[in-house]
Design a protein around this motif. Structure first.
Motif, PDB file in Angstrom:
ATOM      1  N   PHE A 130     -77.253  49.483 -19.923  1.00 14.05           N
ATOM      2  CA  PHE A 130     -76.372  50.603 -19.589  1.00 14.05           C
ATOM      3  C   PHE A 130     -75.672  50.378 -18.244  1.00 14.05           C
ATOM      4  CE2 PHE A 130     -75.746  54.649 -17.428  1.00 14.05           C
ATOM      5  CZ  PHE A 130     -75.082  55.409 -18.380  1.00 14.05           C
ATOM      6  N   ASP A 131     -76.432  49.978 -17.233  1.00 13.84           N
ATOM      7  CA  ASP A 131     -75.846  49.802 -15.895  1.00 13.84           C
ATOM      8  C   ASP A 131     -74.787  48.706 -15.881  1.00 13.84           C
ATOM      9  OD1 ASP A 131     -77.409  51.803 -14.829  1.00 13.84           O
ATOM     10  OD2 ASP A 131     -79.006  50.445 -14.195  1.00 13.84           O
ATOM     11  N   ASP A 132     -75.004  47.649 -16.658  1.00 15.36           N
ATOM     12  CA  ASP A 132     -74.030  46.544 -16.707  1.00 15.36           C
ATOM     13  C   ASP A 132     -72.665  47.026 -17.205  1.00 15.36           C
ATOM     14  OD1 ASP A 132     -75.833  44.535 -15.858  1.00 15.36           O
ATOM     15  OD2 ASP A 132     -76.602  44.312 -17.900  1.00 15.36           O
ATOM     16  N   ILE A 133     -72.678  47.983 -18.133  1.00 17.93           N
ATOM     17  CA  ILE A 133     -71.416  48.492 -18.678  1.00 17.93           C
ATOM     18  C   ILE A 133     -70.578  49.103 -17.560  1.00 17.93           C
ATOM     19  CG2 ILE A 133     -70.372  50.176 -20.250  1.00 17.93           C
ATOM     20  CD1 ILE A 133     -73.017  49.944 -21.935  1.00 17.93           C
ATOM     21  N   PHE A 134     -71.190  49.953 -16.770  1.00 25.23           N
ATOM     22  CA  PHE A 134     -70.451  50.632 -15.711  1.00 25.23           C
ATOM     23  C   PHE A 134     -70.075  49.683 -14.581  1.00 25.23           C
ATOM     24  CE2 PHE A 134     -72.004  54.099 -18.126  1.00 25.23           C
ATOM     25  CZ  PHE A 134     -71.096  55.125 -17.926  1.00 25.23           C
ATOM     26  N   LYS A 135     -70.954  48.717 -14.310  1.00 28.73           N
ATOM     27  CA  LYS A 135     -70.622  47.714 -13.280  1.00 28.73           C
ATOM     28  C   LYS A 135     -69.382  46.921 -13.666  1.00 28.73           C
ATOM     29  CE  LYS A 135     -75.034  46.546 -11.553  1.00 28.73           C
ATOM     30  NZ  LYS A 135     -76.155  45.604 -11.597  1.00 28.73           N
ATOM     31  N   SER A 136     -69.346  46.467 -14.906  1.00 29.02           N
ATOM     32  CA  SER A 136     -68.221  45.635 -15.347  1.00 29.02           C
ATOM     33  C   SER A 136     -66.916  46.434 -15.340  1.00 29.02           C
ATOM     34  CB  SER A 136     -68.487  45.055 -16.747  1.00 29.02           C
ATOM     35  OG  SER A 136     -68.628  46.083 -17.702  1.00 29.02           O
ATOM     36  N   ILE A 137     -66.984  47.686 -15.754  1.00 28.53           N
ATOM     37  CA  ILE A 137     -65.776  48.518 -15.756  1.00 28.53           C
ATOM     38  C   ILE A 137     -65.322  48.805 -14.329  1.00 28.53           C
ATOM     39  CG2 ILE A 137     -64.898  50.820 -16.341  1.00 28.53           C
ATOM     40  CD1 ILE A 137     -66.605  50.572 -18.941  1.00 28.53           C
ATOM     41  N   ASN A 138     -66.269  48.979 -13.434  1.00 31.85           N
ATOM     42  CA  ASN A 138     -65.929  49.150 -12.017  1.00 31.85           C
ATOM     43  C   ASN A 138     -65.197  47.922 -11.488  1.00 31.85           C
ATOM     44  OD1 ASN A 138     -66.030  50.541  -9.445  1.00 31.85           O
ATOM     45  ND2 ASN A 138     -67.596  49.072  -8.841  1.00 31.85           N
ATOM     46  N   HIS A 139     -65.674  46.723 -11.865  1.00 31.78           N
ATOM     47  CA  HIS A 139     -65.006  45.471 -11.464  1.00 31.78           C
ATOM     48  C   HIS A 139     -63.581  45.434 -12.025  1.00 31.78           C
ATOM     49  CE1 HIS A 139     -68.656  44.119  -9.769  1.00 31.78           C
ATOM     50  NE2 HIS A 139     -69.174  43.482 -10.800  1.00 31.78           N
ATOM     51  N   LEU A 140     -63.425  45.806 -13.299  1.00 36.84           N
ATOM     52  CA  LEU A 140     -62.105  45.797 -13.923  1.00 36.84           C
ATOM     53  C   LEU A 140     -61.133  46.721 -13.175  1.00 36.84           C
ATOM     54  CD1 LEU A 140     -63.122  45.967 -17.694  1.00 36.84           C
ATOM     55  CD2 LEU A 140     -61.754  44.157 -16.677  1.00 36.84           C
ATOM     56  N   GLU A 141     -61.607  47.910 -12.891  1.00 38.44           N
ATOM     57  CA  GLU A 141     -60.726  48.893 -12.256  1.00 38.44           C
ATOM     58  C   GLU A 141     -60.386  48.518 -10.820  1.00 38.44           C
ATOM     59  OE1 GLU A 141     -62.824  52.533 -13.031  1.00 38.44           O
ATOM     60  OE2 GLU A 141     -61.874  52.760 -15.005  1.00 38.44           O
ATOM     61  N   LYS A 142     -61.314  47.852 -10.151  1.00 34.79           N
ATOM     62  CA  LYS A 142     -61.058  47.443  -8.760  1.00 34.79           C
ATOM     63  C   LYS A 142     -59.891  46.472  -8.652  1.00 34.79           C
ATOM     64  CE  LYS A 142     -65.258  48.110  -6.052  1.00 34.79           C
ATOM     65  NZ  LYS A 142     -66.426  47.455  -5.418  1.00 34.79           N
ATOM     66  N   ILE A 143     -59.727  45.603  -9.657  1.00 32.87           N
ATOM     67  CA  ILE A 143     -58.620  44.635  -9.592  1.00 32.87           C
ATOM     68  C   ILE A 143     -57.388  45.141 -10.343  1.00 32.87           C
ATOM     69  CG2 ILE A 143     -60.207  42.668  -9.342  1.00 32.87           C
ATOM     70  CD1 ILE A 143     -59.503  41.962 -12.288  1.00 32.87           C
ATOM     71  N   GLY A 144     -57.475  46.386 -10.828  1.00 29.97           N
ATOM     72  CA  GLY A 144     -56.314  46.983 -11.489  1.00 29.97           C
ATOM     73  C   GLY A 144     -56.150  46.624 -12.944  1.00 29.97           C
ATOM     74  N   LEU A 145     -57.186  46.021 -13.553  1.00 27.71           N
ATOM     75  CA  LEU A 145     -57.108  45.661 -14.973  1.00 27.71           C
ATOM     76  C   LEU A 145     -57.663  46.835 -15.774  1.00 27.71           C
ATOM     77  CD1 LEU A 145     -58.031  42.090 -16.303  1.00 27.71           C
ATOM     78  CD2 LEU A 145     -57.337  44.030 -17.690  1.00 27.71           C
ATOM     79  N   THR A 146     -56.864  47.875 -15.888  1.00 27.80           N
ATOM     80  CA  THR A 146     -57.333  49.123 -16.502  1.00 27.80           C
ATOM     81  C   THR A 146     -57.092  49.186 -18.006  1.00 27.80           C
ATOM     82  OG1 THR A 146     -55.231  50.175 -15.964  1.00 27.80           O
ATOM     83  CG2 THR A 146     -57.027  50.434 -14.368  1.00 27.80           C
TER      84      THR A 146
END
Length: 370
Positions: A130-146
């Motif tokens: 579960f935590d990996d899902i939110f971590k990866s999405i946080n990484h995506l959003e940080k670089i603007g890959l939304t």
């Protein structure tokens, strides 16, 4: 051709339900595979494409160096004008790998979430939690890959309706642009298939499966994700351009071990085993195992099977433009029968499944066999 699929057959773990062409990455000749894949890609020459989709297997099982090597070649050889998608596992989508994807113009990520329930993730043999899902999405959003899609599944062993509610809750919080939500299919030669045959596991029957499907459709629609294909949902302007290439029965390049391609007149299939793929490329300069010439009837059937997956359905004008005759000249009696049974509807120049037809889509598709 406007689209290309590239297959990476390596995984860090084999999921219990998966029947795609894949192998455990440990001790595999990954660098040799990339060399052979690049050679295959070179054979298509420099092209401008609307979409590229890199799938697997698990493309993010590659190292940063391997990803850089592959993507640097792809972007040098091919210009992508619209959609460049990369499949990823949440636990493998590190900031370093994401930087590589971003640097080479990947503008869409398909994230293999499957479920937000940690216990069900273990049943599926997934490597993330579960935590990996939110971590990866946080990484995506940080670089603007939304522009990312969540891949989810329903009708899993031990799954309840509460699990679907939980997934819908997290979808509403995360606000992805696209959702693919598939029913579990028990495929031969998988761990799940063997367990069910041995009486060690079971899944819900078709009635409960249908109820879960209804819940998925209604829940996503309420969140602003209208269904546009049997298992796909998106906010406005974010439907998968690449996958619509398949459903609209348009030609595409298939590259990599086990990939399929389509020219409009024939379908071709690449060699599946990794070592055979590498050896054939090195020794013969080709990796195509089989080419199937399509008859007119084959083309008609595929146009209907694939197009009816879309909620919009099959365009009657497009059918006539592609094949030189109206769809009723081929399927008049079938269409009358299915519309009378309220499994198909005809409106606005399109032939589409009704809600009842969508629930038994495969049974409807069989009616179009010639």
């Amino acid at each position: 051709m406007d689209s290309m699929y590239v297959h990476i057959p390596f995984c860090n773990r084999i999921c219990t339900y998966c029947d795609f062409n894949k192998v455990l990455i440990k001790n595999q000749p990954v660098d040799d595979y990339i060399t052979a894949l690049i050679t295959e890609l070179k054979s298509y020459g420099e092209q401008t494409l609307k979409t590229i989709y890199v799938g697997g297997g698990t493309p993010t099982a590659l190292t940063v160096t391997q990803l850089d090597r592959l993507l640097s070649f792809i972007t040098a050889q091919f210009t992508v004008t619209d959609e460049f998608t990369f499949e990823a596992n949440p636990d493998e989508l590190t900031t370093e790998k994401l930087d590589v994807l971003n640097n080479y113009g990947v503008n869409r990520v398909s994230l293999g979430v499957q479920t937000f329930n940690n216990d069900l993730l273990k049943v599926l043999g997934r490597t993330h939690n579960f935590d990996d899902i939110f971590k990866s999405i946080n990484h995506l959003e940080k670089i603007g890959l939304t522009n990312y899609s969540l891949d989810l599944m329903y009708n899993l062993p031990g799954e309840t309706f509460d699990d679907i509610d939980m997934s819908l809750k997290y979808v509403s919080e995360l606000k992805p642009k696209h959702i693919s939500w598939y029913s579990l299919i028990i495929e031969p030669h998988t761990v799940f298939y063997n367990k069910i045959n041995q009486g060690k596991m079971s899944i819900a029957g078709s009635l409960e499966e249908g109820e879960k499907y209804d819940k998925v459709i209604a829940g996503l629609d309420n969140l602003g994700y209208p269904q546009y294909e049997i298992s796909n949902f998106a906010v406005s302007a974010y439907e998968s351009m690449h996958n619509k290439t398949y459903w609209l029965n348009e030609p595409y390049i298939g590259a990599g071990a086990g990939s399929h391609g389509y020219t409009g007149d024939f379908r071709y299939y690449n060699i599946k085993p990794v070592n055979h793929y590498i050896n054939n490329m090195n020794e013969h300069g080709t990796v195509v195992k089989e080419k199937l010439q399509l008859t007119d009837n084959d083309k008609f059937e595929e146009e209907m099977f694939l197009g009816l997956r879309l909620n919009k359905g099959v365009s009657e004008a497009r059918f006539k433009e592609k094949y030189g005759l109206p769809v009723d000249a081929v399927y008049g009696d079938v269409l009358k029968n299915l519309t009378a049974r309220k499994l198909l509807k005809r409106q606005g120049g399109y032939i589409a499944l009704t809600e009842a037809g969508r629930m038994i889509g495969n049974d409807v598709f069989v009616e179009f066999l010639l």
